[in-house]
Design a protein around this motif. Structure first.
Motif: not given
Length: 146
Positions: A43-46, A48-56, A109-112
């Protein structure tokens, strides 16, 4: 591969990083925070990828490629103080709360909400010059979007 960037990150007074290097360093910081609890969750990896898509404005493939490079850099990167100092120099103050929001988004992201991750964000926020109040507000904004 990362020798030049790592050299710049470890200089006593690192200069401003060029945009591609700053991007890589920021992504490595996201990875470092995600790994801080010893569980680098899917969930954290996914996230990070979404943040990169949106930010950059990257494609999902480009974001995943950047994250994989950042994972490698993170394992070789210097201590948090020098690492974040270079990022602080590369990111204008007004954009640093967005960096803290991205860090909280990864942590949550992982709920914890792990105490090691909390401690890492407190340290990183402080090193980036973002106070606890602004970090807490960034966390609340992330939680409100969930």
């Amino acid at each position: 591969m990362f020798g030049d960037l790592l050299k710049r990150l470890t200089e006593p007074q690192p200069g401003r990083l060029p945009d591609p290097d700053a991007r890589l360093a920021l992504t490595a910081l996201l990875v470092r925070v995600a790994r801080s609890d010893g569980d680098y969750a899917p969930d954290e990896i996914a996230r990070i990828d979404r943040i990169l898509v949106r930010r950059y404005g990257l494609s999902p493939f480009e974001a995943a490629h950047l994250r994989v490079e950042a994972e490698q850099l993170e394992t070789e990167a210097p201590d948090n103080v020098r690492f974040t100092r270079a990022i602080k120099d590369a990111v204008p103050y007004e954009d640093r709360s967005a960096v803290i929001e991205a860090l909280w988004a990864v942590v949550l992201a992982d709920g914890v909400r792990d105490e090691d991750e909390d401690a890492m964000i407190r340290l990183v926020a402080s090193l980036l010059g973002v106070n606890d109040r602004d970090s807490a507000l960034a966390r609340q904004r992330v939680q409100a979007r969930r």
